[in-house]
Design a protein around this motif. Sequence first.
Motif, PDB file in Angstrom:
ATOM      1  N   ASP A  52     124.607  50.885  83.298  1.00 59.01           N
ATOM      2  CA  ASP A  52     123.603  51.957  83.306  1.00 59.01           C
ATOM      3  C   ASP A  52     122.196  51.375  83.344  1.00 59.01           C
ATOM      4  O   ASP A  52     121.340  51.815  84.104  1.00 59.01           O
ATOM      5  CB  ASP A  52     123.763  52.839  82.057  1.00 59.01           C
ATOM      6  N   HIS A  53     121.924  50.410  82.468  1.00 56.95           N
ATOM      7  CA  HIS A  53     120.630  49.725  82.497  1.00 56.95           C
ATOM      8  C   HIS A  53     120.732  48.349  81.858  1.00 56.95           C
ATOM      9  O   HIS A  53     121.692  48.048  81.149  1.00 56.95           O
ATOM     10  CB  HIS A  53     119.520  50.559  81.829  1.00 56.95           C
ATOM     11  N   VAL A  54     119.732  47.549  82.170  1.00 61.33           N
ATOM     12  CA  VAL A  54     119.626  46.201  81.617  1.00 61.33           C
ATOM     13  C   VAL A  54     118.262  46.137  80.942  1.00 61.33           C
ATOM     14  O   VAL A  54     117.254  46.503  81.554  1.00 61.33           O
ATOM     15  CB  VAL A  54     119.673  45.133  82.739  1.00 61.33           C
ATOM     16  N   THR A  55     118.236  45.731  79.667  1.00 59.85           N
ATOM     17  CA  THR A  55     116.947  45.677  78.962  1.00 59.85           C
ATOM     18  C   THR A  55     116.518  44.236  78.741  1.00 59.85           C
ATOM     19  O   THR A  55     117.299  43.416  78.263  1.00 59.85           O
ATOM     20  CB  THR A  55     117.036  46.455  77.631  1.00 59.85           C
ATOM     21  N   TYR A  56     115.283  43.942  79.148  1.00 57.07           N
ATOM     22  CA  TYR A  56     114.709  42.613  78.959  1.00 57.07           C
ATOM     23  C   TYR A  56     113.865  42.618  77.682  1.00 57.07           C
ATOM     24  O   TYR A  56     113.095  43.559  77.460  1.00 57.07           O
ATOM     25  CB  TYR A  56     113.729  42.256  80.085  1.00 57.07           C
ATOM     26  N   GLN A  94     118.067  41.249  76.796  1.00 55.09           N
ATOM     27  CA  GLN A  94     118.369  41.584  75.405  1.00 55.09           C
ATOM     28  C   GLN A  94     119.697  42.344  75.311  1.00 55.09           C
ATOM     29  O   GLN A  94     120.495  42.099  74.431  1.00 55.09           O
ATOM     30  CB  GLN A  94     117.253  42.454  74.806  1.00 55.09           C
ATOM     31  N   HIS A  95     119.897  43.300  76.221  1.00 51.72           N
ATOM     32  CA  HIS A  95     121.200  43.974  76.233  1.00 51.72           C
ATOM     33  C   HIS A  95     121.500  44.586  77.584  1.00 51.72           C
ATOM     34  O   HIS A  95     120.619  44.769  78.419  1.00 51.72           O
ATOM     35  CB  HIS A  95     121.307  45.018  75.110  1.00 51.72           C
ATOM     36  N   VAL A  96     122.782  44.850  77.780  1.00 49.16           N
ATOM     37  CA  VAL A  96     123.256  45.514  78.996  1.00 49.16           C
ATOM     38  C   VAL A  96     123.954  46.784  78.530  1.00 49.16           C
ATOM     39  O   VAL A  96     124.777  46.741  77.609  1.00 49.16           O
ATOM     40  CB  VAL A  96     124.249  44.613  79.768  1.00 49.16           C
ATOM     41  N   ILE A 102     125.319  53.955  71.534  1.00 48.15           N
ATOM     42  CA  ILE A 102     125.638  53.102  70.383  1.00 48.15           C
ATOM     43  C   ILE A 102     125.420  51.643  70.805  1.00 48.15           C
ATOM     44  O   ILE A 102     125.610  51.310  71.976  1.00 48.15           O
ATOM     45  CB  ILE A 102     127.102  53.349  69.896  1.00 48.15           C
ATOM     46  N   PHE A 103     124.967  50.809  69.866  1.00 47.00           N
ATOM     47  CA  PHE A 103     124.759  49.372  70.150  1.00 47.00           C
ATOM     48  C   PHE A 103     125.827  48.557  69.432  1.00 47.00           C
ATOM     49  O   PHE A 103     126.188  48.878  68.286  1.00 47.00           O
ATOM     50  CB  PHE A 103     123.408  48.895  69.594  1.00 47.00           C
ATOM     51  N   THR A 104     126.290  47.478  70.050  1.00 48.80           N
ATOM     52  CA  THR A 104     127.188  46.553  69.338  1.00 48.80           C
ATOM     53  C   THR A 104     126.323  45.585  68.525  1.00 48.80           C
ATOM     54  O   THR A 104     125.115  45.493  68.736  1.00 48.80           O
ATOM     55  CB  THR A 104     128.047  45.701  70.299  1.00 48.80           C
ATOM     56  N   LEU A 160     125.666  44.467  73.579  1.00 45.53           N
ATOM     57  CA  LEU A 160     126.018  45.471  74.587  1.00 45.53           C
ATOM     58  C   LEU A 160     125.729  46.867  74.038  1.00 45.53           C
ATOM     59  O   LEU A 160     125.698  47.064  72.815  1.00 45.53           O
ATOM     60  CB  LEU A 160     127.500  45.363  74.966  1.00 45.53           C
ATOM     61  N   GLU A 161     125.520  47.792  74.915  1.00 48.79           N
ATOM     62  CA  GLU A 161     125.303  49.195  74.532  1.00 48.79           C
ATOM     63  C   GLU A 161     126.344  50.029  75.256  1.00 48.79           C
ATOM     64  O   GLU A 161     126.725  49.693  76.382  1.00 48.79           O
ATOM     65  CB  GLU A 161     123.888  49.616  74.985  1.00 48.79           C
ATOM     66  N   LEU A 162     126.819  51.090  74.631  1.00 52.63           N
ATOM     67  CA  LEU A 162     127.634  52.087  75.338  1.00 52.63           C
ATOM     68  C   LEU A 162     126.773  53.319  75.469  1.00 52.63           C
ATOM     69  O   LEU A 162     126.076  53.698  74.517  1.00 52.63           O
ATOM     70  CB  LEU A 162     128.895  52.433  74.558  1.00 52.63           C
ATOM     71  N   GLY A 166     116.637  59.766  81.081  1.00 59.24           N
ATOM     72  CA  GLY A 166     115.780  58.788  80.395  1.00 59.24           C
ATOM     73  C   GLY A 166     116.331  58.417  79.039  1.00 59.24           C
ATOM     74  O   GLY A 166     117.552  58.328  78.867  1.00 59.24           O
ATOM     75  N   PHE A 167     115.428  58.200  78.079  1.00 58.64           N
ATOM     76  CA  PHE A 167     115.837  57.919  76.702  1.00 58.64           C
ATOM     77  C   PHE A 167     115.154  58.913  75.779  1.00 58.64           C
ATOM     78  O   PHE A 167     114.052  59.347  76.051  1.00 58.64           O
ATOM     79  CB  PHE A 167     115.361  56.520  76.269  1.00 58.64           C
ATOM     80  N   GLY A 168     115.795  59.198  74.640  1.00 56.30           N
ATOM     81  CA  GLY A 168     115.160  60.096  73.677  1.00 56.30           C
ATOM     82  C   GLY A 168     114.566  59.301  72.531  1.00 56.30           C
ATOM     83  O   GLY A 168     115.080  58.243  72.174  1.00 56.30           O
TER      84      GLY A 168
HETATM   85 FE   FE2 Z   1     119.510  50.361  76.136  1.00 54.07          FE
END
Ligand code: FE2
Length: 441
Positions: A207-211, A310-312, A392-394, A405-407, A415-417
């Motif tokens: 869904d997204h990759v966060t740097y 940082q996460h995928v 949710i984040f692992t 990782l994130e689900l 977007g994000f809330g």
């Molecule tokens: Fe994220």
Amino acid sequence: MQIMATPFLTLNHIAFHVTNGAALLQELVNKFQFHLFAVRVTETTRQFAVKKGSAVFLVNERPKLGVATAQQKARQEGRLGLIQECTDLSCIPFNHALPIVCPGLDLLYDVCTSCSVDTASNVSFEVEDVDRLYRRLHACGCQILIPPTGVKDDSGCVIYCVIKSIVGNIYHTFIDRSRYTGEFLPGFQVIDSPAMASGLAEITHFDHVTYACPQGSSSQVLKWYEKCFGFQRFQLHQEENAEDGYIISGDGVGLRLTAMQYWTCSKVALSLPLPRKQSDCRFVLAESLPGQGRNQVDTFLEQHGGAGIQHVALYTPDIIAAVRTFCCTGVQFVTPPPAYYTETGKEEEIRAAGQDPQLLSQLGVLLDTDVSMKGEGRGCQGMVERRHLMQIFTKPIFSEETFFLELIQRQGASGFGEGNIRALWQAVQAFIDQKEREQSN
Ligand SMILES: [Fe+2]
Ligand SMILES: O=C(O)Cc1cc(O)ccc1O
């Protein structure tokens, strides 16, 4: 000035560089139920490709020191490029018909980075014309690590090049696979490992990759991706400011988020807006705000030795089923602040989204709602539209407080809330703080 055409990109895979490839492979296969489908093992290198839906991870194992020297020696003696037969496949957790024969010794489709910790460092794209893109990137002043290079096997050939981004240890590999009919990439042996029952924990795509970026660097990163790859800014939230990005502060949170997305063939041909394709992955730049104490973005930068992924976020059409399954397979998730579920209106909000508040709280899944007006100003009466998002984040995947990782499951929200970002931040921060307390005792 000549306007350069935007390259058409599709995500191919995300690559890790780790010391123990077998350990990460076991984690991805046994816990996250990824399917191991292609392997490349030489005297010096092990590369494993796993997938779930269209999400493909490539696990690159860092050559051991002695082995790297052997590789240099082999190069000097002109032995590189010989066919090597590999028999040590004890790392692969399945029975399969082998031996594998791999051309060459070196890592393919990537470069060994100087990063000494385990890291996810390469986002690889499929492109139509590697040579044209290479010339464009060269003209943009990009650091080219591998110029266009061909690799072939019985199923055809690919051309690829590798460039360094301006963010920490992040690299990009661009691959033209149009003349390749194999499952993954030349040089890899496709293996027939038993298909996992993916039924209960379905992942369809990235869904997204966060740097994680240093303070004040996001706008420069955004400009670089715009200039080099034609990325476009993507608004994460209605309240986001074009200059500053989306700022979330207070209650121990100090985060600036900016997002960008790339263009795919279909979007360009038909012009936006189009529904998102499964291959459309967005990129989020996260930086901490000045004037706060220790925080997760700066902890990442410290422990990772600079900026990086940082996460995928893995997209699932059923986050409840996925979290239930992954809890049984041993995936560990960070725990949201308990107050999240008892905030005024949260229970109603969760019910209005068709979910069970108790279940979400038991599993630690967060739910946010994006409220907007629909149909207003078009002669019809405005209607409130509610779109939801669950996340949710692992816990960190490696031994450092770095990559996780994130689900994510989206029900209309793109977007994000704010509520989720705050709770996710606080959940990660509580985990890091607790770990640091334990270590100092
Ligand atoms: Fe994220
Ligand atoms: O999810 C994201 O991509 C951004 C994000 C980063 C972070 O460190 C904490 C919360 C959060 O939502």
